[in-house]
Design a protein around this motif. Structure first.
Motif, short mmCIF file in Angstrom:
data_model
loop_
_atom_site.label_atom_id
_atom_site.label_comp_id
_atom_site.label_asym_id
_atom_site.label_seq_id
_atom_site.Cartn_x
_atom_site.Cartn_y
_atom_site.Cartn_z
N ASN A 164 0.85 -1.19 0.00
CA ASN A 164 0.00 0.00 0.00
C ASN A 164 0.89 1.24 0.00
O ASN A 164 1.19 1.81 1.05
CB ASN A 164 -0.91 -0.01 1.24
CG ASN A 164 -1.92 1.13 1.21
OD1 ASN A 164 -2.19 1.72 0.16
ND2 ASN A 164 -2.49 1.44 2.36
N PRO A 165 1.37 1.68 -1.19
CA PRO A 165 2.35 2.76 -1.28
C PRO A 165 1.77 4.15 -1.04
O PRO A 165 1.71 4.98 -1.93
CB PRO A 165 2.88 2.63 -2.72
CG PRO A 165 1.73 2.04 -3.48
CD PRO A 165 1.04 1.10 -2.52
N THR A 166 1.33 4.38 0.21
CA THR A 166 0.85 5.70 0.57
C THR A 166 1.99 6.54 1.13
O THR A 166 3.06 6.03 1.44
CB THR A 166 -0.26 5.58 1.63
OG1 THR A 166 0.30 5.00 2.82
CG2 THR A 166 -1.40 4.72 1.13
N ARG A 167 1.73 7.85 1.27
CA ARG A 167 2.76 8.74 1.82
C ARG A 167 3.09 8.36 3.26
O ARG A 167 4.25 8.37 3.67
CB ARG A 167 2.26 10.18 1.74
CG ARG A 167 3.23 11.21 2.28
CD ARG A 167 4.57 11.13 1.60
NE ARG A 167 5.54 12.03 2.13
CZ ARG A 167 6.08 13.02 1.43
NH1 ARG A 167 5.73 13.21 0.17
NH2 ARG A 167 6.98 13.81 1.98
N ARG A 168 2.06 7.99 4.03
CA ARG A 168 2.28 7.63 5.43
C ARG A 168 3.16 6.38 5.53
O ARG A 168 4.10 6.33 6.32
CB ARG A 168 0.94 7.39 6.13
CG ARG A 168 1.09 6.81 7.54
CD ARG A 168 -0.25 6.66 8.23
NE ARG A 168 -0.12 5.90 9.47
CZ ARG A 168 0.38 6.38 10.59
NH1 ARG A 168 0.79 7.63 10.63
NH2 ARG A 168 0.46 5.63 11.67
N ASN A 169 2.86 5.36 4.72
CA ASN A 169 3.65 4.13 4.77
C ASN A 169 5.09 4.38 4.32
O ASN A 169 6.03 3.75 4.82
CB ASN A 169 3.00 3.05 3.91
CG ASN A 169 1.75 2.50 4.55
OD1 ASN A 169 1.54 2.63 5.75
ND2 ASN A 169 0.89 1.88 3.75
N LYS A 170 5.25 5.30 3.37
CA LYS A 170 6.60 5.65 2.93
C LYS A 170 7.38 6.31 4.06
O LYS A 170 8.56 6.00 4.29
CB LYS A 170 6.52 6.58 1.72
CG LYS A 170 7.87 6.94 1.14
CD LYS A 170 7.72 7.81 -0.09
CE LYS A 170 9.08 8.15 -0.70
NZ LYS A 170 8.93 8.99 -1.92
N ASP A 171 6.71 7.23 4.79
CA ASP A 171 7.38 7.90 5.92
C ASP A 171 7.70 6.90 7.03
O ASP A 171 8.76 7.00 7.68
CB ASP A 171 6.48 9.01 6.46
CG ASP A 171 6.33 10.17 5.47
OD1 ASP A 171 7.19 10.29 4.57
OD2 ASP A 171 5.36 10.93 5.59
N LEU A 172 6.79 5.95 7.25
CA LEU A 172 7.04 4.93 8.28
C LEU A 172 8.24 4.06 7.90
O LEU A 172 9.05 3.69 8.77
CB LEU A 172 5.80 4.06 8.48
CG LEU A 172 4.60 4.75 9.14
CD1 LEU A 172 3.39 3.82 9.16
CD2 LEU A 172 4.96 5.18 10.57
N HIS A 173 8.36 3.75 6.63
CA HIS A 173 9.51 2.95 6.18
C HIS A 173 10.81 3.72 6.35
O HIS A 173 11.84 3.18 6.79
CB HIS A 173 9.33 2.53 4.72
CG HIS A 173 10.50 1.79 4.16
ND1 HIS A 173 11.29 2.31 3.18
CD2 HIS A 173 11.02 0.58 4.48
CE1 HIS A 173 12.25 1.45 2.90
NE2 HIS A 173 12.11 0.39 3.67
N ARG A 174 10.79 5.02 6.01
CA ARG A 174 11.99 5.84 6.18
C ARG A 174 12.38 5.93 7.65
O ARG A 174 13.56 5.89 8.00
CB ARG A 174 11.75 7.23 5.60
CG ARG A 174 11.71 7.26 4.08
CD ARG A 174 11.50 8.67 3.58
NE ARG A 174 11.60 8.74 2.12
CZ ARG A 174 11.39 9.83 1.41
NH1 ARG A 174 11.06 10.97 2.02
NH2 ARG A 174 11.50 9.81 0.09
N ALA A 175 11.38 6.07 8.53
CA ALA A 175 11.66 6.14 9.96
C ALA A 175 12.27 4.84 10.45
O ALA A 175 13.20 4.84 11.27
CB ALA A 175 10.37 6.46 10.73
N ALA A 176 11.76 3.72 9.95
CA ALA A 176 12.31 2.42 10.34
C ALA A 176 13.75 2.27 9.85
O ALA A 176 14.59 1.69 10.54
CB ALA A 176 11.44 1.30 9.78
N CYS A 177 14.04 2.80 8.67
CA CYS A 177 15.41 2.76 8.15
C CYS A 177 16.34 3.59 9.04
O CYS A 177 17.47 3.16 9.33
CB CYS A 177 15.45 3.28 6.71
SG CYS A 177 14.63 2.20 5.51
N ARG A 178 15.87 4.76 9.46
CA ARG A 178 16.70 5.59 10.34
C ARG A 178 16.95 4.91 11.68
O ARG A 178 18.07 4.97 12.21
CB ARG A 178 16.04 6.95 10.53
CG ARG A 178 16.06 7.85 9.29
CD ARG A 178 15.68 9.27 9.64
NE ARG A 178 14.30 9.37 10.06
CZ ARG A 178 13.28 9.61 9.24
NH1 ARG A 178 13.50 9.77 7.94
NH2 ARG A 178 12.05 9.71 9.69
#
Length: 204
Positions: A164-178
């Motif tokens: 589900n490539p939403t903006r929120r899921n993208k931000d959550l993935h970036r946060a997990a990467c950090r």
């Protein structure tokens, strides 16, 4: 040209051969250049747009394209292999997190007797842990566990964003990467401190 040091020479121009024939031929002969345009470049059939260079024919090719606007000259397309220098290849390790047996790892960690294992402080635990194939001490086990949890969260966030490539899921993935980067740096620092303690003693 003799006054400067060049690796190669490439000259493009608009030349009336019938007026500058001697200069044209002398430039080719004296400088050892090649005219790569062997086709008409003017609508009346003249070759008025030469391309001089000292490149071999297998590295530079010219092609005739159409007229542009009100010009009576054809466009000359030059394809040049400049031989861009590439960086030397380096070997690096790529962890295939999606191939790991996370269920077994979680089960092994859940059944690890942490209270007994870490008696006397994590750095003083001499015996290896059970249930993990790699022989690492108990203190490293704590660091590994936190890294695994962060890696699993990162992978789960990536799967969620992929489905589900939403903006929120993208931000959550970036946060997990950090978070993964922060925890990895923390684990490396802890490992270095542990190695320093082992090699130099607790006074260092």
């Amino acid at each position: 040209m003799p006054a400067h040091s060049f690796s190669h020479v490439l000259i493009v121009w608009d030349l009336n051969h019938h007026l500058e024939r001697d200069a044209y031929e002398n430039l080719l002969e004296v400088q050892g250049l090649t005219d790569h345009v062997t086709f008409p470049t003017h609508e009346r059939g003249g070759t008025l747009d030469p391309v001089f260079s000292d490149y071999q024919e297998d590295r530079l090719q010219c092609h005739q394209l159409g007229l542009v606007g009100s010009s009576d000259h054809h466009v000359v397309l030059i394809q040049l292999d400049v031989g861009v220098t590439r960086d030397e290849a380096t070997t690096r390790t790529i962890w295939l997190w999606n191939k790991a047996d996370w269920a077994s790892l979680r089960r092994d960690l859940a059944h690890t007797p942490w209270a007994t294992l870490l008696q006397g402080g994590a750095e003083k635990t001499p015996r290896p842990t059970q249930g993990i194939r790699h022989q690492i001490d108990g203190s490293a086990m704590v660091w590994l566990y936190r890294c695994c949890v962060a890696a699993e969260a990162k992978y789960a966030a990536w799967l969620r964003h992929k489905r589900n490539p939403t903006r929120r899921n993208k931000d959550l993935h970036r946060a997990a990467c950090r978070r993964m980067v922060v925890i990895t740096k923390w684990a490396i620092k802890k490992w270095e401190e542990n190695q320093r303690w082992k090699l130099c003693g607790p006074g260092v």
